[in-house]
Design a protein around this motif. Structure first.
Motif, PDB file in Angstrom:
ATOM      1  N   ASN A   2     -15.322 107.129 130.218  1.00 44.39           N
ATOM      2  CA  ASN A   2     -15.790 108.377 130.799  1.00 44.39           C
ATOM      3  C   ASN A   2     -15.376 108.502 132.255  1.00 44.39           C
ATOM      4  N   ASN A   3     -15.189 109.743 132.690  1.00 50.98           N
ATOM      5  CA  ASN A   3     -14.937 109.971 134.108  1.00 50.98           C
ATOM      6  C   ASN A   3     -16.278 110.098 134.833  1.00 50.98           C
ATOM      7  N   VAL A   5     -17.865 112.638 136.217  1.00 48.47           N
ATOM      8  CA  VAL A   5     -18.721 113.757 135.810  1.00 48.47           C
ATOM      9  C   VAL A   5     -19.368 113.472 134.460  1.00 48.47           C
ATOM     10  N   GLN A   6     -18.609 112.984 133.506  1.00 45.05           N
ATOM     11  CA  GLN A   6     -19.159 112.654 132.190  1.00 45.05           C
ATOM     12  C   GLN A   6     -20.223 111.567 132.296  1.00 45.05           C
ATOM     13  N   THR A   7     -19.978 110.584 133.134  1.00 41.65           N
ATOM     14  CA  THR A   7     -20.943 109.502 133.323  1.00 41.65           C
ATOM     15  C   THR A   7     -22.239 110.035 133.918  1.00 41.65           C
ATOM     16  N   VAL A  18     -24.567 117.023 139.345  1.00 41.66           N
ATOM     17  CA  VAL A  18     -23.539 117.636 138.495  1.00 41.66           C
ATOM     18  C   VAL A  18     -23.440 119.131 138.797  1.00 41.66           C
ATOM     19  N   GLN A  22     -20.095 120.906 140.364  1.00 45.12           N
ATOM     20  CA  GLN A  22     -19.483 122.061 139.706  1.00 45.12           C
ATOM     21  C   GLN A  22     -19.461 123.272 140.642  1.00 45.12           C
ATOM     22  N   ALA A  27     -15.549 119.288 140.248  1.00 44.86           N
ATOM     23  CA  ALA A  27     -15.625 118.654 138.925  1.00 44.86           C
ATOM     24  C   ALA A  27     -14.248 118.253 138.410  1.00 44.86           C
ATOM     25  N   GLU A  28     -13.274 119.114 138.591  1.00 45.58           N
ATOM     26  CA  GLU A  28     -11.927 118.800 138.108  1.00 45.58           C
ATOM     27  C   GLU A  28     -11.355 117.588 138.832  1.00 45.58           C
ATOM     28  N   LEU A  30     -13.008 115.110 140.319  1.00 46.75           N
ATOM     29  CA  LEU A  30     -13.720 113.894 139.925  1.00 46.75           C
ATOM     30  C   LEU A  30     -13.523 113.551 138.453  1.00 46.75           C
ATOM     31  N   SER A  31     -12.989 114.475 137.688  1.00 43.54           N
ATOM     32  CA  SER A  31     -12.674 114.198 136.286  1.00 43.54           C
ATOM     33  C   SER A  31     -11.245 113.678 136.142  1.00 43.54           C
TER      34      SER A  31
END
Length: 78
Positions: A2-3, A5-7, A18, A22, A27-28, A30-31
């Motif tokens: 996971n990146n 944001v997902q984490t 989060v 965003q 978000a992009e 950090l992803s």
């Protein structure tokens, strides 16, 4: 794997972070390809801020991004 944001989403205690990431348009980033280390405040930490602080920051993308980037380090910090 996971990146960031997902984490944060999976952990469940970083909903405010989060939303802020965003709102700031980060978000992009950090992803993307890292690694990144984020010194991430929890929802509990955000709740201790004076009333209205988070809402005001969510409306000020530039200031929010500036604050959030202080919490991110390129690379892995253990």
């Amino acid at each position: 794997m996971n990146n960031i944001v997902q984490t944060a989403i999976s952990a469940g205690s970083f909903k405010t972070l989060v939303a802020a990431v965003q709102a700031a348009g980060l978000a992009e980033t950090l992803s993307g390809t890292g690694p990144f280390t984020v010194f991430a405040p929890t929802d509990e930490a955000f709740a201790k801020l004076p009333a209205g602080t988070v809402d005001a920051l969510l409306k000020d993308k530039e200031k929010l991004a500036s604050i959030l980037t202080y919490h991110v380090v390129s690379g892995q910090v253990t």
